[in-house]
Scaffold this motif. Structure first.
Motif, PDB file in Angstrom:
ATOM      1  N   GLU A  62      -2.252  -2.970  -5.816  1.00  0.00           N
ATOM      2  CA  GLU A  62      -2.584  -3.231  -4.414  1.00  0.00           C
ATOM      3  C   GLU A  62      -2.026  -4.586  -3.988  1.00  0.00           C
ATOM      4  N   LYS A  97     -13.717  -5.275   0.048  1.00  0.00           N
ATOM      5  CA  LYS A  97     -14.212  -3.902  -0.132  1.00  0.00           C
ATOM      6  C   LYS A  97     -15.700  -3.890  -0.474  1.00  0.00           C
ATOM      7  N   ASP A 106      -6.406  -6.126   5.314  1.00  0.00           N
ATOM      8  CA  ASP A 106      -7.071  -4.900   5.774  1.00  0.00           C
ATOM      9  C   ASP A 106      -8.515  -4.847   5.279  1.00  0.00           C
ATOM     10  N   ASP A 107      -8.717  -5.261   4.034  1.00  0.00           N
ATOM     11  CA  ASP A 107     -10.062  -5.201   3.443  1.00  0.00           C
ATOM     12  C   ASP A 107     -10.993  -6.227   4.088  1.00  0.00           C
ATOM     13  N   ASN A 144      -2.131  -5.575  -0.468  1.00  0.00           N
ATOM     14  CA  ASN A 144      -2.658  -6.074   0.818  1.00  0.00           C
ATOM     15  C   ASN A 144      -4.162  -6.356   0.724  1.00  0.00           C
ATOM     16  N   TRP A 145      -4.578  -7.375   1.426  1.00  0.00           N
ATOM     17  CA  TRP A 145      -5.996  -7.763   1.404  1.00  0.00           C
ATOM     18  C   TRP A 145      -6.521  -8.048   2.803  1.00  0.00           C
ATOM     19  N   TYR A 157      -3.522  -0.149   0.094  1.00  0.00           N
ATOM     20  CA  TYR A 157      -4.777   0.561  -0.113  1.00  0.00           C
ATOM     21  C   TYR A 157      -5.902  -0.175   0.592  1.00  0.00           C
ATOM     22  N   PRO A 158      -6.842   0.496   1.216  1.00  0.00           N
ATOM     23  CA  PRO A 158      -6.926   1.937   1.403  1.00  0.00           C
ATOM     24  C   PRO A 158      -5.729   2.507   2.169  1.00  0.00           C
TER      25      PRO A 158
HETATM   26 CA   LIG Z   1      -5.973  -3.600   0.815  1.00  0.00          CA
END
Ligand SMILES: [Ca+2]
Ligand SMILES: [Ca+2]
Length: 588
Positions: free
Chosen positions: A342, A288, A347-348, A344-345, A393-394
Motif C-alpha cells: 500500500e 483505517k 485516503d485513510d 497511499n495514506w 487501497y482501499p
Molecule cells: Ca490507503
C-alpha cells in the motif's frame, strides 16, 4: 448463391459452436439497465436478438449492437433488453446461442449481502462456527521492534485474510468499516439468523453487525494502547504447509502450530528475511483503525454505550497517531517477495477525519478531511493499466462520500467531481463489449466491486446517471456477464455457474462449498504466467475462453484467480445491500 452469403453461412457454422450469451445470473431489478453480451470465439456477424418469456413467447426482437472485441471474444455484441421491466424469467437468443435463464425481479438482490457473510463467518479466527472451536489461540509474539520484541500480546480473533491464515489490520479494518457502512446506509437489507459467535441462532442483532463486531474486537486488541499499534499477524511462512486452521503447522520459531508473530507499525521498512517492505509512517493503518472505530462509536452509541465510549476514545487516539506519523505501514514479507504494498495514506486519514467529524461535530476534522481529500482526489489505479499488489487501497475511497454526507453545497460539488474524474478515467478504457475498464491485476474482482460501488455512491450523491451502464456492467461481470460465464461469488446464485474448486484447503479437505466467498478474479495472462509455484491440477474446463489477454481457472491450483478473499467479500456487502434497497431516482 453469392460467395459472400456462403462465407456468412460458414462463419455462422463456426460461431454456433463457439458463441455464448453471458448475463447476470443473480438477476436484474426492473428499472436497471439490462444488457446481455454475445461473445463468439470466432469472427462472426449477427443482426438481431430475440427475447422469449418463460412460456417461449417472443416478446422482443431488436438489432444487436456491435461492440469492440474483448479478451477471447473476437466478436462482441451488446444485446440491450432494458425495455423489459416486467418481473419474470426470460431467455435471450442470438446467432445460434441462448442465454441462461434471465431473472427480472424487484427483489433480485434480497439476501445477497447476507449470503456474503457466510464466508466471513467461515474465515473467523478465535471461535470459528464451522470448526466449533477456537483457532489460533496462542496469538501472538511481537517481532521486528527492538523495544517490544518477544513480548506476548493477546490478539486472537479477527479473520483469516484468504486461504492462508495471515491476518492484516489493513484489510480487516477496511472490511469492518464497509460492513458498518453497509448497515448504516441500508439496514433493511440485513437479517438476523446468527448469533455473535456465528452459530445459526438469532440474537436480536443484524448479522452484519455481529460480523463487524467480531472485527472490531480484534482491532481493539491490535491497538491496545496509544503507543502500541499492531498491523499484521503471521507472515508468509504460513504457506510452508497446506493444512486446516485447526491443525495449522506453521512454525515461526516457537514450534509447529504455536505462537504466531505480531508485526507492529514502526514507520520503518520491515521484513525479517531477504525482502523488506517500504513502510515509512503509520497513517495508512492509523487512519483505517480510526475510521472503523469512529463509525462504530456512532452506531453503538445507543445499543452499547460502554463499547461505544471505548471505540470513541480509540478513534481519537488512532487518528492522533496517524497525524503524528504520516506515511504508510505496509504488509511485512516473510520468505516470499509478495506483500501488501500500500502506497497511499491520505485516503485513510480522509475517511477517518470525515467519520470523526460526523461523530464529534468538531470542524477541525472537517477541514482535515477536505485537505486530505485534495491530496488524492482519484484513487490512482483508476485509468491505469497496472498497479503493484494492493498499492492503492482501499480500492475506492469511501472518504469522499463520508465527507459529502455532512458537507455544504460547494464542498459537495467538489467531492462529487473527484468521484466523477475517477469513474471517467475507468470508463475511457471501457469501450469493449463488456464495458469493462479496470486493469486485470491481482484481485481484479475487488476493483470491479469498488468501481461499481463508487459509481453507485456518485449516483446517490448527484442523481447523475452518466455512468449507470458501466456500474451495471461491473455488477453484471461479477455475477456471470464475463467471458467464462461464471459468478465470481461462490453459491450466488445457487442454481448458477460458480467455482467448485477454489484455492482453499477448507473447501478441498472438508468438502465445504465456501458459500458467499468472492474470488480474486481474472488476471492478465502475463501475471499468471510469471507467478511462482502455480499450476493447474485438472484439465481446464474454461480453456476455450483463456486464450485472450486475461485468464480465469476454476482450479484449486490457481491461487491468482480462484482464491476467495476476505476483504473483497466484505467490500461487496455495501453494493449488494444497496441493490437490495429501494432504487435511486436517477436522471440521464
Ligand atoms: Ca490507503
Ligand atoms: Ca444476529
Amino acid at each position: 448463391m453469392p460467395l459472400i452469403h456462403i462465407l456468412a453461412l460458414m462463419q455462422a457454422a463456426v460461431s454456433s459452436s463457439t458463441a455464448v450469451i453471458r448475463i447476470n445470473q443473480l438477476g436484474y431489478i426492473p428499472d436497471a439497465p439490462k444488457v446481455a453480451v454475445f461473445c463468439s470465439l470466432a469472427p462472426t456477424e449477427i443482426r438481431e436478438f430475440v427475447v422469449t418469456d418463460s412460456l417461449g413467447n417472443k416478446i422482443l426482437q431488436r438489432p444487436a449492437s456491435l461492440a469492440k472485441p474483448f479478451g477471447p471474444c473476437l466478436t462482441n455484441y451488446r444485446l440491450d433488453f432494458s425495455t423489459i421491466r416486467t418481473a419474470g424469467a426470460y431467455h435471450v437468443t442470438a446467432g445460434g446461442a441462448t442465454s441462461p435463464t434471465i431473472r427480472i425481479r424487484t427483489n433480485a438482490y434480497a439476501g445477497a449481502a447476507d449470503t456474503l457473510l457466510y464466508y466471513m463467518r467461515e474465515q473467523r479466527s478465535g471461535f470459528n462456527p464451522l470448526f466449533k472451536t477456537v483457532l489460533h489461540m496462542r496469538d501472538g509474539i511481537v517481532v521486528d521492534d527492538s523495544s517490544r520484541a518477544d513480548k506476548f500480546v493477546p490478539v486472537t480473533g479477527g479473520w483469516a485474510d484468504a486461504s492462508d491464515y495471515l491476518q492484516y489490520v489493513m484489510t480487516s479494518a477496511n472490511a469492518t468499516f464497509v460492513m458498518l457502512m453497509a448497515y448504516r446506509d441500508h439496514p433493511a437489507s440485513f437479517a438476523d439468523h446468527f448469533d455473535s459467535r456465528g452459530l445459526p441462532e438469532s440474537n436480536g442483532v443484524p448479522d452484519v453487525l455481529d460480523e463487524a463486531r467480531h472485527g472490531l474486537e480484534w482491532l481493539v486488541r491490535m491497538f491496545p494502547s496509544d503507543s502500541e499499534m499492531y498491523n499484521q499477524l503471521g507472515d508468509d511462512r504460513d504457506h510452508t504447509y497446506w493444512d486446516l486452521p485447526t491443525t495449522d503447522s506453521a512454525d515461526y520459531g516457537w514450534g509447529k502450530g504455536k505462537e504466531r508473530p505480531v508485526y507492529p507499525c514502526t514507520g520503518k521498512p520491515q521484513g525479517l528475511f531477504k525482502y523488506k517492505n517500504r513502510s515509512n509512517g503509520l497513517a495508512s493503518t492509523a487512519g483505517k483503525y480510526a475510521s472503523a472505530f469512529a463509525l462504530a462509536a456512532a452506531i453503538y452509541r445507543k445499543s452499547d454505550p460502554i463499547f461505544a465510549a471505548k471505540l470513541h476514545q480509540k478513534a481519537l487516539s488512532a487518528y492522533a497517531v496517524g497525524k503524528k506519523s504520516p506515511g504508510v505501514c505496509q504488509g511485512a514479507p516473510g520468505r516470499a517477495p509478495y506483500y501488501y504494498e500500500e502506497d497511499n495514506w491520505a485516503d485513510d486519514m480522509e475517511l477517518a477525519a470525515a467519520e470523526l467529524y460526523a461523530l464529534t461535530h468538531d470542524r477541525g476534522y472537517l477541514r482535515d478531511a477536505l485537505d486530505y481529500a485534495s491530496h488524492e482526489p482519484v484513487t490512482p489505479w483508476m485509468g491505469a493499466d497496472t498497479a503493484k499488489h494492493y498499492q492503492w487501497y482501499p480500492w475506492h475511497n469511501n472518504g469522499h462520500y463520508a465527507i459529502w454526507r455532512n458537507a455544504n453545497a460547494a464542498d459537495r460539488k467538489i467531492l462529487a467531481a473527484y468521484y466523477r474524474k475517477g469513474l471517467a478515467a475507468v470508463v475511457s478504457r471501457a469501450d469493449n463489449g463488456f464495458r469493462i475498464g479496470i486493469p486485470f491485476i491481482w484481485c481484479s474482482n475487488n476493483l470491479m466491486a469498488s468501481f461499481a460501488t463508487q459509481a453507485y455512491l456518485y449516483r446517490r450523491m448527484t442523481g447523475d446517471g452518466q455512468f449507470r451502464e458501466y456500474e451495471q456492467a461491473a455488477l453484471d461481470w461479477l455475477f456471470g456477464a464475463n467471458p467464462w460465464g461464471v459468478s465470481m461469488v461462490i453459491g450466488l446464485p445457487h442454481d448458477g455457474v460458480f467455482a467448485h474448486d477454489p484455492h482453499s484447503v477448507v473447501a478441498k479437505e472438508m468438502h465445504v462449498e465456501l458459500t458467499g466467498a468472492l474470488l480474486d478474479g481474472p488476471v492478465y495472462s502475463s501475471i499468471y504466467k510469471n507467478l511462482l509455484g502455480i499450476s493447474l491440477h485438472d484439465p481446464d474446463e474454461y480453456a476455450p475462453f483463456n486464450g485472450g489477454f486475461i485468464v480465469y481457472h476454476d482450479d484449486v491450483g490457481d491461487y491468482s484467480t480462484n482464491e476467495p478473499i476476505m476483504d473483497g467479500t466484505a467490500n461487496l456487502t455495501y453494493l449488494l445491500a444497496a441493490m437490495a434497497g429501494p432504487p435511486l431516482a436517477t436522471r440521464k
